[in-house]
Design a protein around this motif. Structure first.
Motif, mmCIF file in Angstrom:
data_model
loop_
_atom_site.group_PDB
_atom_site.id
_atom_site.type_symbol
_atom_site.label_atom_id
_atom_site.label_comp_id
_atom_site.label_asym_id
_atom_site.label_seq_id
_atom_site.Cartn_x
_atom_site.Cartn_y
_atom_site.Cartn_z
ATOM 1 N N ASP A 197 10.660 14.469 -6.542
ATOM 2 C CA ASP A 197 11.129 14.177 -5.180
ATOM 3 C C ASP A 197 10.063 14.592 -4.188
ATOM 4 O O ASP A 197 9.914 15.780 -3.877
ATOM 5 C CB ASP A 197 12.442 14.926 -4.922
ATOM 6 C CG ASP A 197 13.057 14.663 -3.561
ATOM 7 O OD1 ASP A 197 14.253 14.964 -3.400
ATOM 8 O OD2 ASP A 197 12.360 14.175 -2.654
ATOM 9 N N GLU A 198 9.316 13.596 -3.674
ATOM 10 C CA GLU A 198 8.178 13.900 -2.807
ATOM 11 C C GLU A 198 8.639 14.475 -1.468
ATOM 12 O O GLU A 198 7.946 15.303 -0.882
ATOM 13 C CB GLU A 198 7.344 12.629 -2.577
ATOM 14 C CG GLU A 198 5.961 12.921 -2.036
ATOM 15 C CD GLU A 198 5.106 11.688 -1.813
ATOM 16 O OE1 GLU A 198 5.525 10.559 -2.127
ATOM 17 O OE2 GLU A 198 3.986 11.877 -1.287
ATOM 18 N N ILE A 199 9.792 14.060 -0.981
ATOM 19 C CA ILE A 199 10.272 14.591 0.291
ATOM 20 C C ILE A 199 10.652 16.061 0.140
ATOM 21 O O ILE A 199 10.244 16.912 0.935
ATOM 22 C CB ILE A 199 11.457 13.762 0.813
ATOM 23 C CG1 ILE A 199 10.968 12.371 1.221
ATOM 24 C CG2 ILE A 199 12.148 14.458 1.988
ATOM 25 C CD1 ILE A 199 12.074 11.422 1.638
ATOM 26 N N PHE B 296 4.505 14.228 -11.647
ATOM 27 C CA PHE B 296 4.890 15.123 -10.556
ATOM 28 C C PHE B 296 4.584 16.556 -10.991
ATOM 29 O O PHE B 296 5.490 17.352 -11.280
ATOM 30 C CB PHE B 296 6.369 14.945 -10.226
ATOM 31 C CG PHE B 296 6.687 13.652 -9.524
ATOM 32 C CD1 PHE B 296 6.759 12.457 -10.225
ATOM 33 C CD2 PHE B 296 6.903 13.634 -8.158
ATOM 34 C CE1 PHE B 296 7.045 11.261 -9.571
ATOM 35 C CE2 PHE B 296 7.199 12.444 -7.496
ATOM 36 C CZ PHE B 296 7.270 11.264 -8.210
ATOM 37 N N HIS C 115 -4.011 4.474 -11.419
ATOM 38 C CA HIS C 115 -2.661 5.043 -11.602
ATOM 39 C C HIS C 115 -2.673 6.538 -11.929
ATOM 40 O O HIS C 115 -2.140 6.984 -12.955
ATOM 41 C CB HIS C 115 -1.815 4.225 -12.585
ATOM 42 C CG HIS C 115 -2.372 3.995 -13.965
ATOM 43 N ND1 HIS C 115 -2.370 4.980 -14.942
ATOM 44 C CD2 HIS C 115 -2.891 2.899 -14.543
ATOM 45 C CE1 HIS C 115 -2.869 4.481 -16.049
ATOM 46 N NE2 HIS C 115 -3.197 3.229 -15.844
ATOM 47 N N HIS D 51 1.186 10.066 -4.937
ATOM 48 C CA HIS D 51 2.466 9.517 -4.492
ATOM 49 C C HIS D 51 2.390 8.962 -3.081
ATOM 50 O O HIS D 51 1.535 9.354 -2.295
ATOM 51 C CB HIS D 51 3.540 10.594 -4.644
ATOM 52 C CG HIS D 51 3.624 11.096 -6.056
ATOM 53 N ND1 HIS D 51 4.011 10.282 -7.107
ATOM 54 C CD2 HIS D 51 3.327 12.294 -6.601
ATOM 55 C CE1 HIS D 51 3.937 10.985 -8.231
ATOM 56 N NE2 HIS D 51 3.536 12.198 -7.956
ATOM 57 N N PRO D 52 3.285 8.034 -2.730
ATOM 58 C CA PRO D 52 3.077 7.191 -1.554
ATOM 59 C C PRO D 52 3.421 7.780 -0.190
ATOM 60 O O PRO D 52 2.896 7.291 0.814
ATOM 61 C CB PRO D 52 3.978 5.988 -1.827
ATOM 62 C CG PRO D 52 5.055 6.500 -2.712
ATOM 63 C CD PRO D 52 4.408 7.550 -3.566
ATOM 64 N N VAL D 53 4.280 8.787 -0.086
ATOM 65 C CA VAL D 53 4.592 9.303 1.251
ATOM 66 C C VAL D 53 3.322 9.880 1.884
ATOM 67 O O VAL D 53 2.999 9.592 3.039
ATOM 68 C CB VAL D 53 5.713 10.361 1.213
ATOM 69 C CG1 VAL D 53 5.879 11.018 2.586
ATOM 70 C CG2 VAL D 53 7.035 9.737 0.776
ATOM 71 N N ALA E 204 1.009 7.131 2.920
ATOM 72 C CA ALA E 204 1.465 6.449 4.132
ATOM 73 C C ALA E 204 1.152 7.254 5.388
ATOM 74 O O ALA E 204 0.784 6.693 6.429
ATOM 75 C CB ALA E 204 2.964 6.181 4.039
ATOM 76 N N LEU E 205 1.281 8.563 5.302
ATOM 77 C CA LEU E 205 1.072 9.411 6.478
ATOM 78 C C LEU E 205 -0.356 9.361 6.982
ATOM 79 O O LEU E 205 -0.600 9.588 8.165
ATOM 80 C CB LEU E 205 1.458 10.857 6.150
ATOM 81 C CG LEU E 205 2.953 11.122 5.998
ATOM 82 C CD1 LEU E 205 3.179 12.498 5.381
ATOM 83 C CD2 LEU E 205 3.657 11.020 7.338
ATOM 84 N N LEU F 1 -2.519 6.739 6.764
ATOM 85 C CA LEU F 1 -3.018 5.423 7.142
ATOM 86 C C LEU F 1 -2.675 5.153 8.600
ATOM 87 O O LEU F 1 -1.641 5.601 9.094
ATOM 88 C CB LEU F 1 -2.382 4.349 6.250
ATOM 89 C CG LEU F 1 -2.856 4.336 4.794
ATOM 90 C CD1 LEU F 1 -2.000 3.391 3.965
ATOM 91 C CD2 LEU F 1 -4.335 3.940 4.713
ATOM 92 N N THR G 32 1.133 -1.714 6.169
ATOM 93 C CA THR G 32 1.781 -2.112 4.923
ATOM 94 C C THR G 32 0.795 -2.779 3.973
ATOM 95 O O THR G 32 0.829 -2.555 2.766
ATOM 96 C CB THR G 32 2.959 -3.047 5.214
ATOM 97 O OG1 THR G 32 3.862 -2.370 6.102
ATOM 98 C CG2 THR G 32 3.701 -3.399 3.942
ATOM 99 N N MET H 26 -0.989 -0.144 2.283
ATOM 100 C CA MET H 26 -0.167 0.521 1.262
ATOM 101 C C MET H 26 -0.095 -0.324 -0.005
ATOM 102 O O MET H 26 -0.156 0.189 -1.115
ATOM 103 C CB MET H 26 1.251 0.768 1.787
ATOM 104 C CG MET H 26 1.374 1.867 2.822
ATOM 105 S SD MET H 26 1.011 3.507 2.166
ATOM 106 C CE MET H 26 2.372 3.755 1.007
ATOM 107 N N ILE H 27 0.025 -1.630 0.161
ATOM 108 C CA ILE H 27 0.108 -2.524 -1.001
ATOM 109 C C ILE H 27 -1.218 -2.529 -1.751
ATOM 110 O O ILE H 27 -1.266 -2.477 -2.971
ATOM 111 C CB ILE H 27 0.527 -3.934 -0.565
ATOM 112 C CG1 ILE H 27 1.981 -3.908 -0.073
ATOM 113 C CG2 ILE H 27 0.349 -4.946 -1.689
ATOM 114 C CD1 ILE H 27 2.440 -5.195 0.587
ATOM 115 N N ARG I 74 -4.939 5.561 -2.617
ATOM 116 C CA ARG I 74 -4.114 6.262 -3.607
ATOM 117 C C ARG I 74 -4.369 5.667 -4.985
ATOM 118 O O ARG I 74 -5.098 6.250 -5.783
ATOM 119 C CB ARG I 74 -2.617 6.192 -3.248
ATOM 120 C CG ARG I 74 -1.708 6.968 -4.176
ATOM 121 C CD ARG I 74 -0.234 6.844 -3.805
ATOM 122 N NE ARG I 74 0.243 5.451 -3.872
ATOM 123 C CZ ARG I 74 0.700 4.874 -4.979
ATOM 124 N NH1 ARG I 74 0.749 5.545 -6.118
ATOM 125 N NH2 ARG I 74 1.120 3.625 -4.951
#
Lengths: 566, 186
Positions: free
Chosen positions: A55-57, A219, A332, A377-379, A382-383, A385, A392, A395-396, A401
């Motif tokens: 859980d990244e959050i 993780f 990956h 991991h993506p969160v 995203a922060l 960029l 988006t 991100m794609i 990452r």
């Protein structure tokens, strides 16, 4: 009659190991842990609590493993010239929870080499730093390293590292699966003259110690292991609890180590429990294992150990040189154990690094292990960029990452007395205690190392197929965009250094405070130098040694092969 | 809704689309559920346990019992920290031992008000400019949008796992994990 034979302050790898050794030797032990318990039930059968997850959050954004910077702010400045502080908040925080700093790591557990214990006598002094030999050598440490590897459960190939010191036996487990990223970067490293090898890792590659093999969920760093495949922190804690002679008290903040009227013997620890009530746990001895930030803070509050004004000094973080490679294909790095390959070459050095040292006017350049990894991991991706149009698509494409590799060199940073932990004059924690203040600036050696090895490691990335590369450091070097940022290495060492001379150290060679000899420190704050390796295995090995001595156990004996008879 | 008004919910939705726009299979930060994430976070203490830390060890998406939606209890001090962070210190002495703290609820409420009543009527360019003029709101909302879209859906965002699907990311994979071959192969 005291409540316990020993009170241990801190349940991380140093405290948990000490508790395990002491309880196994028949001592009654109470572990006081400031943080919450998310790890295991504290009553038989000591099962997992099921709180840990991918859980990244929870782990990356919401301070699940603590400390919460609102409750426990730290302050930072580079030097006294910056004034009282330049930043308040999370400063290189390590988890504050049952299991301690063991949680944060992906479990890379290399040993030091023989020369790493005698930096001063091998390489000589360096202006502006207090380089010192350790009061132990590798031969004495070897059986404790072996015991630490058995206790945690380390998987590795003992033949793989050409620079490794001698060993009395193989690792307890074979290596796990190579991450795809490393199958790209390791051969490239070798082509350019480096010596990559499968990293010794405290993560089960096969079932071990009643815990399953790792299933490569990705993780690892910064997370707890939901299936208990990672041995640190759960292995020593569970072993200690199973003796029936050890208890853990979470949410118990140690305010003060209590001493008798002579102030040369401790009588126990005063602490604040989960309800905010002040309590005392009395004991014949106290083990302090709060980590190199909280340990000096506790000693300074208690007014012990500091006749030499050295408590808190010689703070070391490792100078991390982070080399980024941008690839045209996906790597990956979110699959696997975060880092499966490392290389020691920058610590060992070569003719080029020796020349760079001379050019910099230094007697040596000692870098650190280089860890082959990448963002997961993506969160977090995203922060970092730019928001808005293009976010988006970026991100794609995942250029920062899934298509990025990162080498992290854990560069040796030299011990400077001005780099320290002390008590902030104004900022307080939730218990009303002075916040810990970090004063830290890199030595010329640390900067010169990064400036030499950064470009060389960039060349490896290019050789591996990267179409772009860059390198940065933590802390930032002068003139860089990150110069004013606080360090983020998550390695802490040096703030109650051990030594042979009570005038130049806080702890004796058995990690006892010189002036209160029934207080023993079993974390990385005792390190006289940082070397270029992660600290965990060495602090665990030292904890086995120091706790064994405290319990009156026979020392473990070295089994170095006779060079004549073999 | 637990904290946001209907207007605020709509503004957060639109801002999330401006910051994390639709592209490919990603429907945009708004449709992906940013406003729901923000509302549940700002109203975290409407729930018991509060919506701060999802449970574990598994979500059920890759096997095991689905426990992420069973949020975890906070300790006394953790509740103090999270109430302060979300609600602000509000002049409460127990929350202000190092001075006042501006809470997330205040940042959103005051920030959305500062965007103006006609914010939703503007075009994307106008809305970007309006957000740039309220950097405290913009920065916090961007962080929450990233968390909402790319974090676990149990927190209220990542509707239908749209963001994860769009970027080809599996998310939490326990207890299945990855096989050695999946780890080592391209």
């Amino acid at each position: 009659m005291p409540d316990f034979d020993v009170v241990v302050v801190g349940s991380g790898p140093g405290g948990a190991t000490a508790a395990h050794v002491l309880a196994a030797e028949g001592k009654s032990v109470c572990i006081l842990e400031k943080g919450r318990n998310h790890l295991l039930a504290l009553a038989p059968p000591f099962d997992s609590l099921g709180h840990l997850s991918n859980d990244e959050i929870k782990f990356g954004r919401r301070y699940f493993l603590g400390p919460d910077p609102l409750l426990e702010p730290r302050t930072y400045r580079r030097s006294a010239a910056d004034g009282d502080r330049t930043f308040t908040g999370d400063v290189n925080n390590m988890p504050s929870t049952v299991g301690g700093a063991g949680f944060h790591a992906d479990g890379k557990l290399p040993r030091y080499r023989e020369v790493d214990f005698r930096l001063a006598s091998e390489y000589g002094p360096v202006e502006g730093a207090d380089v010192a030999d350790w009061p132990v050598d590798y031969d004495e440490m070897e059986p404790y390293y072996a015991e630490a590897e058995r206790l945690i459960g380390v998987a590795g190939d003992h033949t793989a590292n050409p620079f490794a010191a001698w060993r009395s036996g193989p690792y307890p487990m074979p290596p796990g699966a190579d991450m795809y990223l490393a199958t790209v970067t390791a051969p490239a490293s070798a082509r350019l003259g480096f010596h990559p090898y499968r990293a010794p890792t405290g993560v089960n590659s096969v079932p071990y110690d009643g815990r399953p093999a790792c299933n490569n969920c990705g993780f690892c760093s910064w997370y707890g292991c939901p299936i208990e495949a990672k041995g640190d922190p759960i292995a020593p804690l569970r072993h200690a609890l199973r003796t029936g002679r050890c208890e853990v008290r979470p949410e118990s903040m140690a305010r003060e180590i209590l001493v008798d009227g002579s102030r040369t013997r401790s009588t126990g620890v005063r602490y604040v429990d989960a309800t905010g009530t002040e309590r005392v746990a009395t004991a014949d001895a106290v083990v302090v294992a709060c980590g190199a930030f909280e340990t000096p803070r506790l000693l300074l509050r208690s007014g012990i150990g500091n006749a030499t004004d050295l408590v808190g000094r010689y703070l070391m973080f490792h100078m991390q040189t982070i080399v980024l490679g941008y690839f045209p294909f996906r790597l990956h790095a979110h699959k696997g154990r975060d880092v499966t390959h490392i290389m020691d070459d920058p610590i060992v050095g070569d003719a080029d690094s020796a020349a760079a040292a001379r050019d910099a006017g230094l007697p040596f350049l000692r870098g650190g292990i280089v860890e082959h990894g990448g963002p997961s991991h993506p969160v977090m991706e995203a922060l970092y960029l730019p928001r808005g149009a293009g976010h988006t698509a970026a991100m794609i494409d995942s250029g920062t990452r899934d298509k990025m590799a990162a080498f992290t060199m854990q560069g040796e940073d030299l011990p400077q007395p001005t780099n320290r932990v002390d008590l902030d004059p104004a900022v307080r924690d939730v218990w009303g205690l002075p916040a810990g203040r970090i004063t830290y600036a890199s030595h010329q050696h640390d900067i010169a190392c990064a400036e030499h090895w950064g470009p060389r490691l960039e060349a490896v990335m290019r050789e591996a197929g990267a179409h772009g590369s860059a390198w940065v450091t933590s802390p930032g070097i002068p003139g860089s965009f990150s110069e004013a940022l606080h360090p983020i290495s998550r390695h802490w060492m040096g703030t109650t250094r051990m030594g042979d001379d009570p005038a130049r150290s806080v702890c004796d060679p058995w990690q006892r405070l010189w002036d209160v000899d029934n207080v023993v420190v079993t974390d990385s704050s005792v390190f006289p130098t940082s070397t270029g390796y992660g600290p965990t295995l060495t602090l665990v090995a030292l904890a086995v040694r120091a706790a064994g001595a405290l319990a009156g156990a026979e020392p473990l004996r070295s089994q170095r092969p006779d060079p004549v008879s073999g | 809704m637990h904290f946001l008004t209907e207007h605020e919910y709509a503004v957060v939705t639109r801002c999330a689309d401006v910051m994390l726009p639709p592209h490919g299979d990603f429907p945009g930060g708004g449709v992906a559920g940013t406003a729901e994430y923000v509302d549940r976070t700002l109203g975290a203490f409407d729930f018991d346990p509060p919506r701060i830390w999802a449970g574990g060890p598994y979500s059920g998406r890759f096997g095991g019992d689905a426990r992420f939606s069973e949020f975890l209890e906070l300790s006394r001090l953790e509740e103090l920290a999270w109430r302060t962070r979300i609600e602000g210190s509000r002049g409460i002495a127990d929350r202000e031992w190092n001075g006042p703290v501006l809470g997330w609820q205040e940042i959103y409420r005051d920030g959305i008000a500062a965007l103006g009543a006609g914010f939703l009527d503007g075009d994307g360019v106008d809305q970007e400019a309006a957000l740039a003029a309220v950097p405290e709101l913009a920065d916090l909302l961007f962080e929450h949008a990233c968390e909402a879209c790319y974090g676990a859906p149990e927190y209220g965002g990542n509707r239908d796992l749209a963001a994860w699907h769009a970027i080809g990311y599996a998310g939490d994979v326990q207890p299945r994990g990855w096989t050695d071959d999946e780890v080592s192969s391209a």
